[in-house]
Design a protein around this motif. Structure first.
Motif, short mmCIF file in Angstrom:
data_model
loop_
_atom_site.label_atom_id
_atom_site.label_comp_id
_atom_site.label_asym_id
_atom_site.label_seq_id
_atom_site.Cartn_x
_atom_site.Cartn_y
_atom_site.Cartn_z
N ASP A 1 0.84 -1.19 0.00
CA ASP A 1 0.00 0.00 0.00
C ASP A 1 0.88 1.24 0.00
OD1 ASP A 1 -2.32 1.58 0.14
OD2 ASP A 1 -2.20 1.66 2.32
N GLN A 2 0.80 2.04 -1.06
CA GLN A 2 1.47 3.33 -1.20
C GLN A 2 2.97 3.25 -0.95
OE1 GLN A 2 -0.54 6.21 1.20
NE2 GLN A 2 -2.49 5.92 0.17
N GLY A 3 3.64 2.29 -1.56
CA GLY A 3 5.09 2.21 -1.45
C GLY A 3 5.61 1.51 -0.22
N GLN A 4 4.73 1.04 0.62
CA GLN A 4 5.13 0.33 1.83
C GLN A 4 4.48 -1.05 1.83
OE1 GLN A 4 3.90 2.92 4.98
NE2 GLN A 4 5.69 4.20 4.79
N PHE B 1 3.45 -8.36 12.95
CA PHE B 1 3.00 -7.55 11.84
C PHE B 1 4.07 -6.48 11.64
CE2 PHE B 1 -0.74 -9.43 13.71
CZ PHE B 1 -1.43 -9.88 12.59
N VAL B 2 4.74 -6.54 10.50
CA VAL B 2 5.94 -5.73 10.28
C VAL B 2 5.73 -4.82 9.07
CG1 VAL B 2 8.40 -5.81 9.79
CG2 VAL B 2 7.37 -7.56 11.22
N LEU B 3 6.00 -3.54 9.25
CA LEU B 3 5.96 -2.57 8.16
C LEU B 3 7.36 -2.51 7.54
CD1 LEU B 3 4.41 -0.34 6.61
CD2 LEU B 3 5.28 1.25 8.33
N VAL B 4 7.44 -2.77 6.24
CA VAL B 4 8.71 -2.71 5.51
C VAL B 4 8.66 -1.45 4.65
CG1 VAL B 4 10.24 -3.90 3.91
CG2 VAL B 4 8.83 -5.22 5.47
N THR B 5 9.48 -0.48 4.99
CA THR B 5 9.51 0.79 4.28
C THR B 5 10.58 0.75 3.19
OG1 THR B 5 11.07 1.74 5.85
CG2 THR B 5 8.74 2.04 6.34
N PRO B 6 10.63 1.74 2.31
CA PRO B 6 11.67 1.76 1.27
C PRO B 6 13.09 1.87 1.82
CG PRO B 6 9.85 3.15 0.62
CD PRO B 6 9.59 2.73 2.04
#
Length: 140
Positions: free
Chosen positions: A63-66, A85-90
């Motif tokens: 979702d939106q680059g993440q 639950f892990v958010l992987v950012t750029p």
């Protein structure tokens, strides 16, 4: 006449302070240790033994680059969370099986991963956090 002496003393004080502040600098700049080759990175390219999350990617949502990953593992003394639950950012460093950096697109459901979270994440058995570094692992 008294004013001229004050100016001379002030100029001498500034000159002395300048000499003291610049005279203590070392002419040799510190470098990396001579034992390690120059091409070797300081960051480990293999997964650490103790990580925040170690398991299999159950779900991947973009979702939106993440990318948000749901990772489920087993109870282990080397991982803080059994599920996360892990958010992987750029800006997350993603290391492949060969030790080289890979893109976010090469992560898919069913892969085994080891993840370090920023600030250690939050939660007790289920962790929630932002990935700082992610390693792909061999299938167990």
């Amino acid at each position: 006449m008294n004013l001229a002496k004050t100016y001379n003393r002030f100029a001498l004080l500034i000159l002395l302070a300048f000499a003291l502040l610049t005279g203590c600098k070392s002419s040799v700049t510190p470098t990396k240790s001579t034992n390690a080759p120059a091409t070797e990175e300081a960051e480990p390219t293999v997964p650490l033994r103790r990580v925040d999350v170690r398991g299999t990617v159950i779900r991947k949502v973009y979702d939106q680059g993440q990318v948000t990953l749901e990772v489920e593992g087993t109870t282990s003394q080397y991982a803080r969370f059994t599920r996360a639950f892990v958010l992987v950012t750029p800006i997350t460093q993603i290391i492949g099986l060969d030790g080289k950096t890979i893109s976010m697109n090469e992560i898919y459901e069913g892969q085994n991963v080891a993840i370090l979270l920023r600030g250690g994440g939050q939660g007790n058995l289920v962790g929630v956090g932002v990935a700082r570094k992610l390693w792909l692992e061999e299938r167990y």
